[in-house]
Design a protein around this motif. Structure first.
Motif, PDB file in Angstrom:
ATOM      1  N   GLY A 155      28.552  47.827  49.012  1.00  0.00           N
ATOM      2  CA  GLY A 155      29.718  46.916  48.672  1.00  0.00           C
ATOM      3  C   GLY A 155      29.534  45.304  48.744  1.00  0.00           C
ATOM      4  N   ASN A 156      30.434  44.592  48.197  1.00  0.00           N
ATOM      5  CA  ASN A 156      30.397  43.294  48.038  1.00  0.00           C
ATOM      6  C   ASN A 156      31.176  42.326  48.935  1.00  0.00           C
ATOM      7  N   GLY A 157      32.670  42.808  49.021  1.00  0.00           N
ATOM      8  CA  GLY A 157      33.482  42.129  49.686  1.00  0.00           C
ATOM      9  C   GLY A 157      34.679  42.846  50.407  1.00  0.00           C
ATOM     10  N   ARG A 207      33.420  35.854  48.902  1.00  0.00           N
ATOM     11  CA  ARG A 207      32.904  35.920  47.891  1.00  0.00           C
ATOM     12  C   ARG A 207      33.165  34.598  47.175  1.00  0.00           C
ATOM     13  N   ILE A 208      32.286  33.946  46.314  1.00  0.00           N
ATOM     14  CA  ILE A 208      32.672  32.684  45.662  1.00  0.00           C
ATOM     15  C   ILE A 208      33.396  32.990  44.578  1.00  0.00           C
ATOM     16  N   HIS A 209      34.453  32.157  44.256  1.00  0.00           N
ATOM     17  CA  HIS A 209      35.194  32.355  43.281  1.00  0.00           C
ATOM     18  C   HIS A 209      36.278  30.995  42.766  1.00  0.00           C
ATOM     19  N   GLU A 210      36.628  30.993  41.944  1.00  0.00           N
ATOM     20  CA  GLU A 210      37.262  29.633  41.475  1.00  0.00           C
ATOM     21  C   GLU A 210      38.627  29.727  42.473  1.00  0.00           C
ATOM     22  N   GLY A 262      28.651  33.244  50.911  1.00  0.00           N
ATOM     23  CA  GLY A 262      29.245  34.088  49.934  1.00  0.00           C
ATOM     24  C   GLY A 262      28.410  34.247  48.693  1.00  0.00           C
ATOM     25  N   LYS A 263      28.351  35.534  48.109  1.00  0.00           N
ATOM     26  CA  LYS A 263      27.720  35.478  46.960  1.00  0.00           C
ATOM     27  C   LYS A 263      28.575  35.499  45.545  1.00  0.00           C
ATOM     28  N   ALA A 264      27.979  34.902  44.572  1.00  0.00           N
ATOM     29  CA  ALA A 264      28.486  34.660  43.139  1.00  0.00           C
ATOM     30  C   ALA A 264      28.049  35.955  42.315  1.00  0.00           C
ATOM     31  N   ALA A 265      29.016  36.338  41.713  1.00  0.00           N
ATOM     32  CA  ALA A 265      28.490  37.573  40.604  1.00  0.00           C
ATOM     33  C   ALA A 265      27.446  36.966  39.580  1.00  0.00           C
ATOM     34  N   ALA A 311      30.969  30.127  39.420  1.00  0.00           N
ATOM     35  CA  ALA A 311      30.753  30.052  40.891  1.00  0.00           C
ATOM     36  C   ALA A 311      29.241  29.771  41.254  1.00  0.00           C
ATOM     37  N   LYS A 312      28.213  30.077  40.534  1.00  0.00           N
ATOM     38  CA  LYS A 312      26.908  29.390  40.923  1.00  0.00           C
ATOM     39  C   LYS A 312      26.917  27.967  41.012  1.00  0.00           C
ATOM     40  N   GLU A 313      27.523  27.241  40.214  1.00  0.00           N
ATOM     41  CA  GLU A 313      27.691  25.796  40.065  1.00  0.00           C
ATOM     42  C   GLU A 313      28.128  25.429  41.395  1.00  0.00           C
ATOM     43  N   ILE A 314      29.387  25.994  41.901  1.00  0.00           N
ATOM     44  CA  ILE A 314      29.861  25.646  43.114  1.00  0.00           C
ATOM     45  C   ILE A 314      28.881  26.037  44.222  1.00  0.00           C
ATOM     46  N   ILE A 315      27.877  26.883  44.393  1.00  0.00           N
ATOM     47  CA  ILE A 315      26.945  27.007  45.221  1.00  0.00           C
ATOM     48  C   ILE A 315      26.055  25.972  45.230  1.00  0.00           C
TER      49      ILE A 315
END
Length: 808
Positions: free
Chosen positions: A118-120, A549-552, A587-590, A596-600
């Motif tokens: 699973g993811n989240g 989960r990393i999301h906007e 948290g992970k980005a898809a 989302a990866k830029e936010i990380i």
């Protein structure tokens, strides 16, 4: 003082364990590895669980119960060994035995990998429901996918997320049983033609690609009872693993091609679907586990019901968890008509009366749609059935509801050459529910308003919940023991009994122990951070935590920009009074989600800037913990002072991390969104810190306009400075963040980060003020623990029983 019975149990366990070590390793205990020690303990535990498992299955077969089958593409079950030990009421026995044998129990537990299933929150919710159902003694079972590599293991390299294979099965998995005798064939591609057989229209499937679906069953153990339910996970395998003819011709790749193509279906969770190949694979996954699961459920039902399906929907509930298993509807129709010979009308009655659907999102991009041509190509018979369901549904709207063609088109399952999976699930089910009061309101008034007007009786609301066994009792044992010493053990069975803790709000001795437990948990997390990130943090600082989960829409970006603002304030005035803060993200980005990866990357860039600036004097520390999973969560939740739940109002369906933090005495800092609203109602406005736009205000701006991020930017010098830092070289070798800058200014800040910035700043200042009053802070934390009862998954499961599955 141990009783003779307890002493004998410990000695018997030690003897059995020493023998098992020799069996699994071929060596004496003194020479065994930590992995061997884990495997031995796992086997002993599994033997005990399996005995109860067999007994539970036999009881279900003889005592009539309505069974519930949860279909979900995710089951985020976490590590199981400790959970099994505690559920068997062996915790003390095993700990003492391990100590007396000179072994480190925690080191042994740490050998277990987190299953990559699973993811989240979507998958964790299903795991919580299964555990709660077993604890309540209810016949609930899961159906999912046996991913070989799960989602991915997240590494942070040069501040950026890097995905590597998560081979959680590398050392085998002792808690699953492979059942090849219950395998079924799933058919892809091929041609369909029909013919008359004994006067009935029969559909014949030819030239298809057969895939073998092999079940792996995992036991789901109830807490301190003898109930053990099942989670069935399906693995894709070829019918013939090896083509000897091709190999002998020197065509070595062709000899194993079919094996590779078959196994690809269950290799990873959520293959990147930015390309056509990834989309096709994901659709294969969704049909694969639905087809396999339903075939076995119907086959088993016939075996125990005189080969008759008449009362199927009275004894079986099939639950669709989000849209990924939405093909349950057409696949049930296919099985009932093509395999069982039922008429369309009879099959439709059984299907609709059996299926229920939980929606988990209001975000348009998360409401799945599949191209018609892809569906028709991959699963042609299923597409034919979807087309007919859609045609008949349209006819009913035209004739019975009196809708015009435009209205019918808006409710159609097939629109713009795409199949809308949420619409399919709603049409095929007799119940649709949201997962929080606000979310359910949005579904009825906006997302699915057309359906709600037609079928108001189908729509329900059940707020999510989390299992207190994993997220309080097993992971925060000192707090558990304090609670039990104070109010007894009944709260373990009924979490509402935690309200009795309010008797101790003025008890200084209780408060001292409560606060010390929080500090000890923070020290434990500090050690983990030092080990994993080589960052030293102050356990006495405020632990301000956002893990998800990393999301906007979840707005980790708002949190990060606030950290940068605090850094700027300290740089401008180094001598100001400042309460130390440790900001912790995970948290992970898809894989295909660039922003989302830029936010990380930005969070890690801010961490490098802040953590290495001597002028800050360690008053701010920023930590991004890689590879967030259930096990890491079990360390994080008990240590939090602040639970960041700051999604744009109206975008978060419910949230479950907010409940886990609350249960462990963290204060929620959040928008009035999802289950935050119900937390607000439970604890009272004095014991939560809220800010930001309401969901109605967000909806107004989205529909009517009137928001300008440029205007906010031009009127706020703090925001101007932060925005400039994104692109002016502040972060040196880590580069700039032009895409984030552009999203906030050029593209008008879709998730209202700048609009809510000042309100968020004010909320953070209130937290600083409250934290200085230790008595008030303790009182707020105690309120959160005491009133977390309504957020137990036990309550959620019972609500589903009463409102939706009608099993009680």
């Amino acid at each position: 003082m141990k009783s003779p019975t307890q002493l004998k149990e410990i000695e018997d366990f030690k003897s059995a364990y020493i023998k098992k070590i020799e069996e699994v390793s071929g060596e004496y205990l003194a020479l065994s590895s930590h992995l061997n020690q884990y495997q031995a303990l796992a086997e002993i535990v599994m033997e005990k669980v399996a005995t109860q498992w067999a007994k539970t299955s036999a009881q279900y077969d003889t005592i009539p119960h309505k069974r519930v089958y949860l279909f979900s593409i995710e089951f985020l079950i976490g590590r199981l060994l400790k959970s099994y030990v505690n559920s068997l009421n062996w915790e003390e026995t095993v700990k003492i035995a391990m100590h007396e044998l000179g072994l480190d129990y925690q080191t042994i537990l740490d050998q277990e990998t987190d299953p990559g299933l699973g993811n989240g929150g979507l998958g964790r919710l299903m795991a919580c429901f299964l555990e709660s159902a077993a604890t309540l003694g209810l016949p609930f079972h899961g159906n999912g996918i046996h991913y070989k590599h799960g989602l991915f293991e997240q590494k942070i390299i040069n501040g950026e997320q890097v995905e590597v294979s998560d081979n959680w099965l590398r050392n085998g998995y002792p808690f699953e049983i492979r059942k090849p005798n219950e395998s079924v064939i799933v058919k892809f591609y091929g041609d369909i033609h029909y013919e008359k057989v004994n006067g009935a229209l029969t559909f014949v499937y030819e030239n298809y690609e057969p895939i073998l679906a092999v079940p792996y069953d995992l036991p789901v153990k109830g807490y301190h009872n003898s109930t053990v339910n099942s989670l069935r996970l399906w693995s894709a395998e070829p019918l013939d693993e090896f083509d000897l003819l091709s190999f002998n011709k020197g065509q070595f790749i062709d000899a194993v091609r079919h094996k590779s193509e078959a196994e690809a279906i269950t290799q990873i969770l959520y293959p990147n679907d930015n390309e056509a190949g990834g989309k096709l694979l994901r659709l294969k996954q969704e049909y694969f586990f639905v087809c396999a699961g339903l075939k076995r459920i119907i086959s088993r039902f016939k075996r125990f019901n005189q080969n008759c399906l008449d009362d199927f929907s009275e004894k079986i509930a099939i639950h669709i968890n989000d849209t990924h298993p939405a093909l349950c509807g057409p696949e049930m129709m296919r099985i009932l008509m093509d395999d069982e010979g039922l008429s369309w009308n009879d099959a439709w009655k059984i299907t609709q009366n059996s299926l229920t659907f939980t929606n988990h999102t209001v975000l348009p991009e998360a409401l799945e749609k599949w191209p018609v041509e892809m569906m028709k190509f991959l699963i042609p018979r299923i597409y034919m059935i979807i087309e007919e369901i859609n045609r008949q549904f349209g006819e009913s709207l035209r004739l019975k509801a009196g809708l015009n063609e435009l209205q019918i088109s808006a409710l159609s399952i097939i629109q713009d050459n795409q199949i809308n999976m949420a619409n399919l699930a709603i049409v095929c089910s007799h119940s649709v529910n949201g997962v929080a009061e606000l979310h359910s309101k949005i579904l009825k008034e906006e997302t699915f308003n057309g359906y709600y007007k037609l079928f108001p009786e189908r729509f329900h609301s059940v707020t999510n919940g989390v299992t207190p066994r994993r997220f309080l009792i097993n992971c925060n044992t000192n707090l558990r023991d304090l609670i039990t010493e104070s109010i007894g053990t009944e709260w373990i069975k009924n979490l509402y009994d935690l309200e009795n803790l309010m008797r101790f709000k003025n008890d200084l001795a209780f408060a001292k122990r409560f606060c010390q437990i929080k500090l000890d948990n923070k020290i434990r997390l500090s050690h983990y951070i030092k080990q994993q990130n080589q960052i030293v943090v102050n356990p006495e600082s405020i632990f301000d935590i956002q893990v998800k989960r990393i999301h906007e829409y979840k707005r980790q970006l708002l949190n990060a920009l606030h950290v940068l603002h605090l850094y700027n304030c300290l740089k401008a005035n180094p001598n100001q009074e400042f309460i130390p803060r440790t900001f912790i993200f995970a948290g992970k980005a898809a894989p295909g989600y660039y922003f989302a990866k830029e936010i990380i990357k930005l969070i890690n860039a801010i961490a490098e800037l802040v953590n290495n600036d001597p002028a800050i004097h360690d008053r701010i520390k920023v930590v991004f913990l890689a590879n967030f999973n259930v096990s890491l969560g079990e360390i994080i939740y008990p240590a939090a002072n602040i639970s960041e739940q700051i999604s744009t109002a109206g975008k978060e369906a419910s949230g479950t991390s907010n409940m886990k933090f609350m249960m462990n005495g963290a204060i929620t800092l959040g928008t009035m969104d999802g289950a935050n609203i119900e937390i607000y109602e439970a604890v009272g406005k004095e014991n939560i810190v809220t800010f930001g736009l309401s969901s109605d205000e967000v909806t107004h701006y989205e529909k009517q306009g009137g928001y300008s991020s440029i205007e906010v930017y031009e009127s706020n010098e703090h925001i101007q400075k932060i925005m400039h830092q994104l692109i002016d070289g502040t972060f040196g070798h880590l580069g700039n963040f032009q895409s984030i800058y552009d999203s906030l200014l050029l593209y008008n800040d879709t998730y209202f980060i700048l609009k809510d910035f000042d309100s968020y700043l004010g909320a953070q200042k209130r937290i600083n003020s409250i934290f200085q009053d230790k008595t008030k802070w303790f009182n707020m934390a105690l309120h959160n623990v005491a009133y977390s009862g309504r957020f137990s998954s036990d309550r959620a499961v019972l609500d589903y029983q009463k409102k939706i599955w009608k099993t009680i």
